[in-house]
Structure formats: C-alpha cells, structure tokens
Motif scaffolding. Structure first.
Motif, mmCIF file in Angstrom:
data_model
loop_
_atom_site.group_PDB
_atom_site.id
_atom_site.type_symbol
_atom_site.label_atom_id
_atom_site.label_comp_id
_atom_site.label_asym_id
_atom_site.label_seq_id
_atom_site.Cartn_x
_atom_site.Cartn_y
_atom_site.Cartn_z
ATOM 1 N N UNK A 26 0.789 -1.226 0.000
ATOM 2 C CA UNK A 26 0.000 0.000 0.000
ATOM 3 C C UNK A 26 0.816 1.268 0.000
ATOM 4 N N UNK A 27 2.136 1.141 0.021
ATOM 5 C CA UNK A 27 2.986 2.327 0.130
ATOM 6 C C UNK A 27 3.116 3.072 -1.193
ATOM 7 N N UNK A 28 3.234 2.331 -2.286
ATOM 8 C CA UNK A 28 3.451 2.951 -3.594
ATOM 9 C C UNK A 28 2.145 3.061 -4.375
ATOM 10 N N UNK A 29 1.913 4.229 -4.938
ATOM 11 C CA UNK A 29 0.819 4.425 -5.880
ATOM 12 C C UNK A 29 1.441 4.931 -7.177
ATOM 13 N N UNK A 30 1.606 4.028 -8.120
ATOM 14 C CA UNK A 30 2.324 4.357 -9.357
ATOM 15 C C UNK A 30 1.401 4.903 -10.443
ATOM 16 N N UNK A 31 0.101 4.987 -10.161
ATOM 17 C CA UNK A 31 -0.856 5.377 -11.199
ATOM 18 C C UNK A 31 -0.633 6.808 -11.688
#
Length: 349
Positions: A335-340
């Motif tokens: 849940x740490x990375x949001x690459x969107x």
C-alpha cells in the motif's frame, strides 16, 4: 390602495436584485478560487529535492493551480512527525522512513521518485590516505584504527534513514568491515557537512550537493564509494503524499507528479539553466551556480522519476533493516506505492 409600490417595497426588490447579483458573481468567481490548492511541502536540502524546487521556481506548480509553501528538514525521520501531525502534505526525502510511518498508522503514498543511488561515502583528510592504492575498505579502516588507536568516526543521518541504512549495508555486506573498526555517529545533514569539514569525524555518508561542496573546500577529502556500490539501485528521494491530501486533491497530486517529470527532463537537458534555480534554495544563496552545476554533473547524481524502479530495492532495503534490527518486523509495502500518477503522466508525454 396605491397602484404604485411603496418606497420600502421598491428598496426590498432592489436589495433582492443586488443580492442575486452578488450570489451570481460569487458563483462565477468560485471556480477560479477552487483552482488554487495550497500544498505544504517538506524537503531535505539535497539534489534529490531539486526537481520540486525547479518546478516551483519555473512557475509550473503555480500554473497547475498549486500554491506551495516549503519547509526544510534535517532528515526524513525528522519529517515524519510533521507528516503525522498534518503539518505538511507532501514529503520529499528518503523512502525508508515512510514504510515505518505507515506501520504506525500514518497514511502516506509514494507517488514518484526523484533520484536513486544518491548516497556516497567520503573520507576525511585523516582517513583518506588509508584508502590509497585501491586498498579495500575493511583493510583501510583496520589500518586507521591500528595507526590512531581508535575506530573511524563515520557521520550519517538517524537510524532508519536511507543514509544510515546504506552506510551499514556497505560496511557489513559489501566491504565486510569489522564493527570494532568503525563508530557510526548520527547527525543532521548540515551538521554532517560541518563535522566533516572541521575534522570532527573521519568519514561520512553525504549526497550532492554536499559532495561537491566539501571537496571544493578541502580537496583532501576524497570520494571513496558511490551509491551503486554501497547499495545497488539504492532507493533514494521520493515524493510522498499524505492520504488526506491525495483523497481531497487527486488532480493536484497529478500536477505535482507531472511537474516532477518535467523538471527532471529540464535539469538533465539544461543543467546550466537549472543551477541558479536550485542554488537559491539548496545552496541557501551562498553556494555558487558553478558548484551546483558540478553537483548536477556528478556521478552521484542520478535523477529518476519512475517510482516503479525502486519498489523491489525498497523491499531489499527493508529486509536488510530487519536483519540489523533497525526494524522490528517486516512492513508490507503493497500500500505504500501508488504508481498510477506516474503512469498517467508517462502516457501523456
């Protein structure tokens, strides 16, 4: 009854008309005001923060409807408290403290990277001669202790930070240095630079522009190891956004990620033009543009916007932190990375 309205009635209708006009004017003005989003950005004064600085100085953040306010911090861990208390909306520093922050209930997402493999190890004039001739680090530290009667004092940032983790990885896993031959001393970024120049420590992990600054001021200070040698694809500076800000202002976050990519492209293509913009903030107005330009050209400067590049290295860094006791337990990174946001920006290029 008079066919003509009373003065009171006429005034009432006139007031109503004025009120309607005022409401209409307010409604028309509201979208213009809504386009400006205040954003409080915390950063540490390193080249990894340069893309956000450039985006601001070039007016790209303002053009995108953002009204940034910047606060400088001495390290990533020091910034976490500000993130937790809601004092800042955006975190620009090393990724490692953010995983710890999430484990403590702090809602934050990494939406972009800014740099990788930033950390270097430099030796003071007293320690540097022991590395001459390409002597392995473990032997150099052992010889220094034998000659001076004490372990080499190495400055870095607080435990759990990327600099501290990278240094320990290099000492323990890469060079296999005897722990008795070194003493790790945690301190802030500015204090590290000052201690190195003053001879108060024997070596340090530092990032650009500190590398260029200290070696210009004292050429006897030597660069011993680059970030890739200390921790391959070392995850460096990132842009983290609080969950509350992201939920409320997703378009603002997209604009920030877009500007970060644009700034990195600009810095790479025209470092001479970027240097004065960066120097006013990171150099505090006392570091020359030429020094900043050298820092941008340094092998220690590797600007990178894609957060996907550092996901696996971040997992590896966390595994190392577990092995040395910096972390008590494994922290989920899902849940740490949001690459969107980066992916959307990359498609639009």
């Amino acid at each position: 009854m008079s066919r003509f309205p009373s003065l009171a009635a006429r005034l009432t209708r006139r007031a109503a008309g004025a009120g309607a006009a005022l409401l209409l004017a307010t409604a028309l003005a509201a979208p213009a005001r809504a386009q400006t989003v205040p954003v409080r950005i915390g950063y540490i004064p390193i080249i990894g923060a340069a893309p956000v600085v450039v985006a601001d100085k070039q007016g790209w953040l303002k053009d995108a409807g953002l009204a940034p306010a910047f606060t400088v911090f001495e390290s990533g861990p020091n910034m976490i408290q500000a993130l937790a208390s809601g004092t800042i909306d955006v975190y620009v520093a090393g990724v490692a403290p953010l995983a710890v922050a999430r484990s403590k209930g702090i809602d934050v997402k990494v939406v972009a990277a800014t740099a990788i493999e930033e950390m270097t190890f430099v030796a003071s004039p007293k320690l540097a001669p022991f590395f001459e001739g390409g002597k392995p680090a473990a032997e150099a530290f052992k010889a220094f202790k034998a000659a001076t009667g004490k372990p080499a004092r190495l400055a870095t940032q607080p435990p759990g930070s990327v600099p501290e983790t990278t240094l320990r990885h290099w000492l323990e896993r890469v060079t296999k240095t005897d722990k008795a031959d070194v003493e790790i001393v945690p301190m802030g970024i500015d204090a590290t630079q000052q201690a190195l120049l003053a001879g108060a420590v024997d070596g340090a992990t530092i990032r650009e522009p500190a590398d260029t600054i200290v070696m210009e001021r004292n050429p006897a200070i030597k660069l011993i190891a680059l970030g890739g040698a200390m921790f391959p694809t070392q995850p460096g500076t990132v842009i983290g956004v609080s969950g509350a800000f992201l939920a409320k202002h997703p378009k603002a976050v997209q604009a920030l990620v877009d500007a970060n990519i644009r700034a990195i492209d600009f810095i790479k293509k025209d470092p001479a033009a970027a240097a004065p913009l960066i120097g006013t903030v990171l150099g505090k107005g006392i570091v020359s543009d030429e020094t900043i330009k050298k820092a941008l050209a340094s092998p220690a400067t590797k600007l990178e916007a894609d957060p996907r590049v550092i996901i696996e290295p971040t997992r590896q860094m966390q595994a190392f932190q577990l092995s040395i006791g910096t972390l008590d337990k494994e922290l989920p990174l899902d849940g740490l990375f949001d690459t969107t946001f980066y992916e959307t920006a990359a498609k639009a290029r």
